[in-house]
Design a protein around this motif. Sequence first.
Motif, PDB file in Angstrom:
ATOM      1  N   GLU A 189       0.838  -1.206   0.000  1.00 48.54           N
ATOM      2  CA  GLU A 189       0.000   0.000   0.000  1.00 48.54           C
ATOM      3  C   GLU A 189       0.871   1.253   0.000  1.00 48.54           C
ATOM      4  OE1 GLU A 189      -3.139   0.300  -0.366  1.00 48.54           O
ATOM      5  OE2 GLU A 189      -3.664   2.278   0.389  1.00 48.54           O
TER       6      GLU A 189
ATOM      7  N   ARG B 204       2.154   1.763  -3.422  1.00 49.73           N
ATOM      8  CA  ARG B 204       1.130   2.278  -4.329  1.00 49.73           C
ATOM      9  C   ARG B 204       0.990   3.794  -4.157  1.00 49.73           C
ATOM     10  NH1 ARG B 204      -4.077   3.489  -4.797  1.00 49.73           N
ATOM     11  NH2 ARG B 204      -4.555   3.278  -2.595  1.00 49.73           N
ATOM     12  N   ILE B 205       0.919   4.237  -2.892  1.00 47.47           N
ATOM     13  CA  ILE B 205       0.735   5.668  -2.651  1.00 47.47           C
ATOM     14  C   ILE B 205       1.965   6.448  -3.095  1.00 47.47           C
ATOM     15  CG2 ILE B 205       0.567   7.361  -0.791  1.00 47.47           C
ATOM     16  CD1 ILE B 205      -1.448   5.477   0.500  1.00 47.47           C
TER      17      ILE B 205
ATOM     18  N   ARG C 222       1.744   6.755  -6.786  1.00 43.39           N
ATOM     19  CA  ARG C 222       0.726   7.720  -7.172  1.00 43.39           C
ATOM     20  C   ARG C 222       1.266   9.144  -7.032  1.00 43.39           C
ATOM     21  NH1 ARG C 222      -4.373   8.144  -3.482  1.00 43.39           N
ATOM     22  NH2 ARG C 222      -2.859   9.342  -2.317  1.00 43.39           N
TER      23      ARG C 222
ATOM     24  N   GLU D 238      -8.129  -6.968  -1.532  1.00 44.84           N
ATOM     25  CA  GLU D 238      -9.458  -7.164  -0.976  1.00 44.84           C
ATOM     26  C   GLU D 238      -9.920  -8.600  -1.155  1.00 44.84           C
ATOM     27  OE1 GLU D 238      -9.550  -3.692   0.683  1.00 44.84           O
ATOM     28  OE2 GLU D 238     -11.126  -5.159   0.856  1.00 44.84           O
TER      29      GLU D 238
ATOM     30  N   VAL E 248      -2.567  11.561   3.005  1.00 48.48           N
ATOM     31  CA  VAL E 248      -2.519  10.982   1.655  1.00 48.48           C
ATOM     32  C   VAL E 248      -3.136   9.579   1.605  1.00 48.48           C
ATOM     33  CG1 VAL E 248      -0.496  12.265   0.955  1.00 48.48           C
ATOM     34  CG2 VAL E 248      -0.213  10.018   1.983  1.00 48.48           C
ATOM     35  N   GLN E 249      -3.537   9.045   2.750  1.00 48.35           N
ATOM     36  CA  GLN E 249      -3.989   7.654   2.743  1.00 48.35           C
ATOM     37  C   GLN E 249      -5.381   7.500   2.163  1.00 48.35           C
ATOM     38  OE1 GLN E 249      -1.910   5.257   3.495  1.00 48.35           O
ATOM     39  NE2 GLN E 249      -0.362   6.780   4.027  1.00 48.35           N
ATOM     40  N   ASP E 250      -5.585   6.407   1.467  1.00 48.12           N
ATOM     41  CA  ASP E 250      -6.905   6.090   0.951  1.00 48.12           C
ATOM     42  C   ASP E 250      -7.682   5.220   1.924  1.00 48.12           C
ATOM     43  OD1 ASP E 250      -6.593   7.439  -1.376  1.00 48.12           O
ATOM     44  OD2 ASP E 250      -5.716   5.743  -2.448  1.00 48.12           O
ATOM     45  N   ASP E 251      -6.950   4.407   2.637  1.00 45.75           N
ATOM     46  CA  ASP E 251      -7.589   3.443   3.512  1.00 45.75           C
ATOM     47  C   ASP E 251      -7.839   4.092   4.874  1.00 45.75           C
ATOM     48  OD1 ASP E 251      -7.600   0.063   3.669  1.00 45.75           O
ATOM     49  OD2 ASP E 251      -7.729   1.196   5.525  1.00 45.75           O
TER      50      ASP E 251
ATOM     51  N   ARG F 254      -5.531   2.888   7.655  1.00 44.35           N
ATOM     52  CA  ARG F 254      -4.169   3.427   7.558  1.00 44.35           C
ATOM     53  C   ARG F 254      -4.149   4.893   7.952  1.00 44.35           C
ATOM     54  NH1 ARG F 254      -0.340   0.458   4.811  1.00 44.35           N
ATOM     55  NH2 ARG F 254       0.790   2.356   4.363  1.00 44.35           N
TER      56      ARG F 254
ATOM     57  N   ASP G 265     -11.474   1.038   2.320  1.00 45.00           N
ATOM     58  CA  ASP G 265     -10.785   1.865   1.343  1.00 45.00           C
ATOM     59  C   ASP G 265     -11.754   2.928   0.838  1.00 45.00           C
ATOM     60  OD1 ASP G 265      -9.479   2.965  -0.738  1.00 45.00           O
ATOM     61  OD2 ASP G 265      -8.897   1.086  -1.683  1.00 45.00           O
TER      62      ASP G 265
END
Lengths: 182, 517
Positions: free
Chosen positions: A109, A112-113, A116, A142, B301-304, B307, B364
């Motif tokens: 993760e 990925r960030i 991005r 997931e 900046v996190q999507d989750d 997190r 998410d």
Amino acid sequence: MSVNLTTVVVACVLIGTGTYLFLSRSLVRALMGFLLMGNGVNLLFIVASGPAGAPPIVGESDEPMVDPVPQALVLTAIVITLGMTAFVLALAHRARQLSGRDLVDDDTESARIHARAEADLLDSPSARDVTEQIAAGGELPESRHHGDTESDGEVGTTWRDGIPERGGGGRPTGGPGTGGGR
Amino acid sequence: MITPYAWMVPLVVVLPLVGAGLALAAARRTHVQRIISMTVLGAMLVLAGVLLWASDRLGPQVVHVGGWMPWEGIVLAVDRLSALMVIVSTTVTMGVLGYSIGQGRSSFDDESDGHSPLPVFHPTILVLAAGVTTTFVSGDLFHLYVGFEMLLAASFVLLTLGGTAERVRAGTTYVLVSLLSSMIFLIAISMVYAATGTINLALLAQRTGELPGGTVAVLHVMLLLGFAVKAAVFPMSGWLPDSYPTAPAPVTAVFAGLLTKVGVYAMIRTQTLLFPTTRFDDVLLWAALLTMVVGILGAIVQDDIKRMLSYTLVSHIGYMLFGIAVGSTVGLAAAIFYVIHHILIQTTLFLVTGLIERVGGSSDTGRLGDLARISPVVGVLFFVPAMNLAGIPPFTGFLGKVGLIQAGIDQGTWLTYVVVVGAVVTSLLTLYAVSRVWGRAFWSENPEGMTGQGPVRGGHHEALGLGVLFPTSALVAVTVALTFVAGPLYDITTRAAVDLMLREPYLQAVLGSGAGL
């Protein structure tokens, strides 16, 4: 208080080599490092207990006794190290069952960030493609919630393979998130 | 010193351990297991309440274990700080256990067969609770280490529950970092013993003053390092957001609430008792500033959601460190208040995230949307603690931050002013981070692929049952209720801070009247 130099040196060597092994990505090596460090620290306690002497049992001897407290502490520390070792071994075994190796994987993760953010920075179409590609990859973890643990090892690989393709954006790959590939 | 309630002190450790054994023996009878765990935690709560009252009115309650004197054996001591911490930690453990019970049989594990709840969950949570309370009531450095190891061993099991690939990966990082921090702590203990010949905290308080400055500085650095890794202080915080989010919601919730705060507690204890000088206050202030700012920059900046919350957890550790580093009674009182607030709020938010996962099928934000319409209840349950975390008046998050900023300004050096500015910016960025989650998960359009009624596990849909809603709402209610009792609570934390700074009450309780510095 004068200390026993040999004990100090041995303790230092154990802790030093232990620290080196602990930095390894292999879980079993790290465990060996932990064990070496643990023994080194136990020796440090012996150093801390002062000069040698008679066993700490009252009435056994007329000579001065050694300090019994560090011995009790070392015993406790040894038992705790044993328990932790058992757990780490079980963990390493499980990791090997799942992926065929016992190496510590990267946090995908974060990768990925990071990718991005770089894509945003470059603002190039190809970088955007990569982001979408990784975002699509983001669906994969997931699926873990629905069983199918066997494919998990594959998921990590796909991601690591996915990120280097961003080389089309004109930048060498690397960075904290992606540099751990082997 | 009057300590009529001292017999209760060992019970807060013994009860959960005995409970863990009984729960393990009753592994096949889910109901018996649940009754045992909840009874034990309820009893602990009552005991801790009485202990808080007693330590507030009568002074620290002390037990010399086995009748050994402090220079030979282990001492357990409960003062206001310890009692408060035990109460709060038991409250959140109870809430989390209630939530996990409410999840029903198919709860804990997505990957298991879905029919049997993992029988080790309840015993492990109880061992964790025992480890946490051990560290809070201990008056001995090595005993503190044993408490750490107890809670670590339990947390290792909880974090890798089910043994899936993702959890093994996260667990490996967590286990290795924890082992390393324990090792640093153990080396520090051996150094402390070599230098002073004791590991009793009260005796150490007397003896560290007589040591040469350089020696004390080394001991101080080693202890701070060990605790800073546990408390996730920047730059030793990278492990936390990496390892917490993969665990099941209740596990993450209890971890987020308790584990880092144990490190903070140990820092407060050693900082006040052993090292009352201002030697490393500037270093700690810088660490506090960086922890706050770097942590919150990670969060935005996190999507989750999990997190994001993990990063805010790191970030807000900075506030507590700030309170400790200021080194005044006001700062310490605010830091203790903030610890209490933060344990409750962070646990609550992680539990609510569990609810979001149940409703939306994911945590998410890219895969969530329109939750405010789908489930207004979850919306309210998320919104209230989220605003509390960001520090919106009149919640406790605001009160704690005001106290800390007050302490920083009272101190009046340029560095404390800088940290105060950092604290305000962090608070605003926290608001941004949670409102970003709010906007994306609750107000945005429903994205494709969101199931809307929760994932299918074990062959049936999990809805928002009363079993999970009630414990979560109860914790949210507690966080709101804290606002109303904030005055008396602040008085208690101030009295706790005054005694901690004085040191004499603790020393006299442990070593007998007449003991001074």
